[in-house]
Design an enzyme around this catalytic site. Structure first.
Site, PDB file in Angstrom:
ATOM      1  N   ASP A 209      28.489  55.523  58.115  1.00 53.53           N
ATOM      2  CA  ASP A 209      28.951  55.068  56.793  1.00 53.53           C
ATOM      3  C   ASP A 209      28.850  56.223  55.786  1.00 53.53           C
ATOM      4  O   ASP A 209      28.449  56.038  54.641  1.00 53.53           O
ATOM      5  CB  ASP A 209      28.175  53.836  56.319  1.00 53.53           C
ATOM      6  CG  ASP A 209      28.840  53.156  55.107  1.00 53.53           C
ATOM      7  OD1 ASP A 209      29.962  53.553  54.722  1.00 53.53           O
ATOM      8  OD2 ASP A 209      28.217  52.233  54.538  1.00 53.53           O
TER       9      ASP A 209
ATOM     10  N   HIS B 212      28.030  47.859  59.239  1.00 55.70           N
ATOM     11  CA  HIS B 212      26.691  48.060  58.665  1.00 55.70           C
ATOM     12  C   HIS B 212      25.831  46.802  58.478  1.00 55.70           C
ATOM     13  O   HIS B 212      25.493  46.418  57.371  1.00 55.70           O
ATOM     14  CB  HIS B 212      26.755  48.828  57.342  1.00 55.70           C
ATOM     15  CG  HIS B 212      27.832  48.428  56.380  1.00 55.70           C
ATOM     16  ND1 HIS B 212      28.066  47.127  55.998  1.00 55.70           N
ATOM     17  CD2 HIS B 212      28.755  49.172  55.720  1.00 55.70           C
ATOM     18  CE1 HIS B 212      29.068  47.090  55.150  1.00 55.70           C
ATOM     19  NE2 HIS B 212      29.520  48.306  54.968  1.00 55.70           N
TER      20      HIS B 212
HETATM   21 ZN   LIG Z   1      30.935  48.894  53.631  1.00 53.25          ZN
END
Ligand SMILES: [Zn+2]
Length: 461
Positions: free
Chosen positions: A309, A236
């Protein structure tokens, strides 16, 4: 043996060099044939899926999800998470290790995989912890977990602060032919601040997490990987500075890959003013310039893959009751700053948003906008994450496993969290109308998601 003919679809299979209209025949768990559209005549008993106008692609792979199992069944379970994955078009997801107990032991790895096998939806790849208990003190027993099936190593949720431990862990993972995925956050700089440092943090009267909390740690870890000559994956990525550091390392030959999330690619930190903790995650949403840089990096190859995520949380963990009325869609009602109690609630609220059922829809926004091509989408959401997880070649050539995602690129739909297969509702995209979604998801020849059947179950619409 069951057989399915997907007829007259646009087959997008970059590794086979195909982007054109084809018939695709699945027999048992594998692709049986790929042929010019209209040329495959189904034998009796073969199911036919008329797919003119639809896209058929290798099954999507999500390299970064949290399924909260074992440990937090009120947020998600492996069953609900894998159903959400299938509904989002994913045939395989990589489930992170920050469960309770932590996946730092082969018994936990085996539990996750067995439960996924019984669930029979999308496939689960276990991600095992880099350090025992995610404590960053001792390297976990990576070999035993790899033997139990772990295909990626990560302490995600937490950064690895100790560079010597990380060096050892990178080497241990590389010796097993595996990669370490790193959550990059210098808690000395960021102090777990709830939002990006800048205008929005100031307006709310809260401490901000500066970009250097991420990119300095990325730079440190890429230097470590270069010295150790090991591969490394950066989870990320959220800042343009991190992208510049990664691009330089790639140009210098470091074996680095990285991912970006749909929320960092589509929202900036102003979303926190509208959505409160529904837009709170780590790393935080950044500035409009960072969003723009991430989109460019998707197209130019600096970013290798999209990762949801997926991070399910319940209303209590998101402190929705304490923050009732503090944020409203359309803008904050009260200015200039939050009360002390509201600031505390924002700071204490859990990080993360669900994403399995919206990732493809958000990625398709970028396709429709011309930022990336459909073939690049397949690289970002299937080929490159499969390579990270060492899953083998991702193509729909004959004899390959029939992991397939069928997408209707023009189907308009509205994000309704109440209809999610996920147990959690913490999305920043509620109410958004998107164009394009998965309509059929096939895992090793089995249909694990069929939009029309699902719509019937839900009672129409
Ligand atoms: Zn993370």
């Amino acid at each position: 043996m069951t057989a399915l003919l997907i007829a007259k679809a646009r087959l997008i299979d970059p590794l086979a060099g195909i982007d054109g209209t084809r018939d695709l025949l699945v027999e048992g768990a594998a692709v049986k044939a790929v042929a010019p559209a209209g040329s495959l005549v189904p034998e009796p008993g073969v199911l036919v899926f008329e797919a003119a106008g639809l896209w058929v692609m290798p099954g999507l792979v999500d390299p970064h999800v949290h399924l909260r199992d074992p440990g937090f069944p009120e947020k998600e379970t492996i069953e609900s998470g894998l159903k959400a994955a299938a509904a989002g078009g994913f045939t395989t997801v990589a489930a992170m290790a920050n469960t309770a107990p932590v996946n730092d032991h082969p018994e936990v790895t085996a539990y996750m995989q067995e439960k996924a096998r019984l669930a029979g939806g999308a496939k689960l790849v276990a991600v095992a912890a880099l350090s025992e208990g995610l404590e960053g003190k001792r390297v976990a027993g990576l070999r035993a977990m790899a033997q139990a099936g772990a295909r990626l190593f990560s302490d995600d949720g937490l950064p690895v602060d100790d560079p010597e431990l990380l060096r050892q862990a990178l080497i241990a993972a590389a010796e097993l032919g595996r990669v370490a995925s790193l959550h990059e956050e210098d808690r000395g700089l960021g102090r777990l601040a709830p939002v990006n440092a800048g205008r929005v943090a100031q307006a709310l009267g809260v401490e901000g997490s500066p970009p250097e909390a991420e990119w300095r740690r990325v730079a440190r870890d890429l230097a470590l990987a270069e010295q150790a000559r090991t591969p490394v994956h950066i989870a990320h990525v959220s800042t343009r500075e991190s992208l510049a550091v990664i691009a330089r390392a790639k140009a210098a030959g470091v074996a680095v890959t990285c991912e970006a999330t749909p929320h960092h690619l589509s929202l900036d930190d102003s979303a926190v003013l509208r959505l409160g903790t529904m837009a709170k995650m780590a790393p935080p949403l950044r500035s409009p310039a960072d969003v723009e840089a991430l989109r460019r990096a998707l197209a130019d190859g600096t970013v290798d893959m999209i990762a949801s995520d997926h991070a399910p949380h319940d209303a209590a963990a998101k402190r929705l009751a304490e923050l009732e009325g503090a944020f409203v869609d359309g803008g904050r009602t009260r200015l200039p700053a939050l009360s002390a109690a509201e600031r505390a609630a924002l700071g204490a609220a859990a990080n993360g948003v669900v994403g399995l059922e919206t990732a493809l829809g958000i990625a398709l926004v970028l396709v429709h906008a011309g930022v990336i091509s459909p073939a690049r989408l397949v690289e970002l959401m299937a080929i490159n994450p499969a390579r990270l997880l060492r899953l083998g070649r991702t193509s729909l050539a004959p004899r390959m496993p029939a992991d397939i995602t069928v997408v209707d690129p023009l189907l308009e739909w509205t994000v309704e969290p109440g209809r999610f297969f996920s147990k959690s509702r913490n999305t920043p995209f509620a109410g958004l109308t998107l164009k394009g979604r998965a309509v059929l998801t096939i895992v090793e020849g089995r249909v694990v998601y069929d939009l029309l059947a699902a719509t019937r179950q839900h009672g129409g619409g």
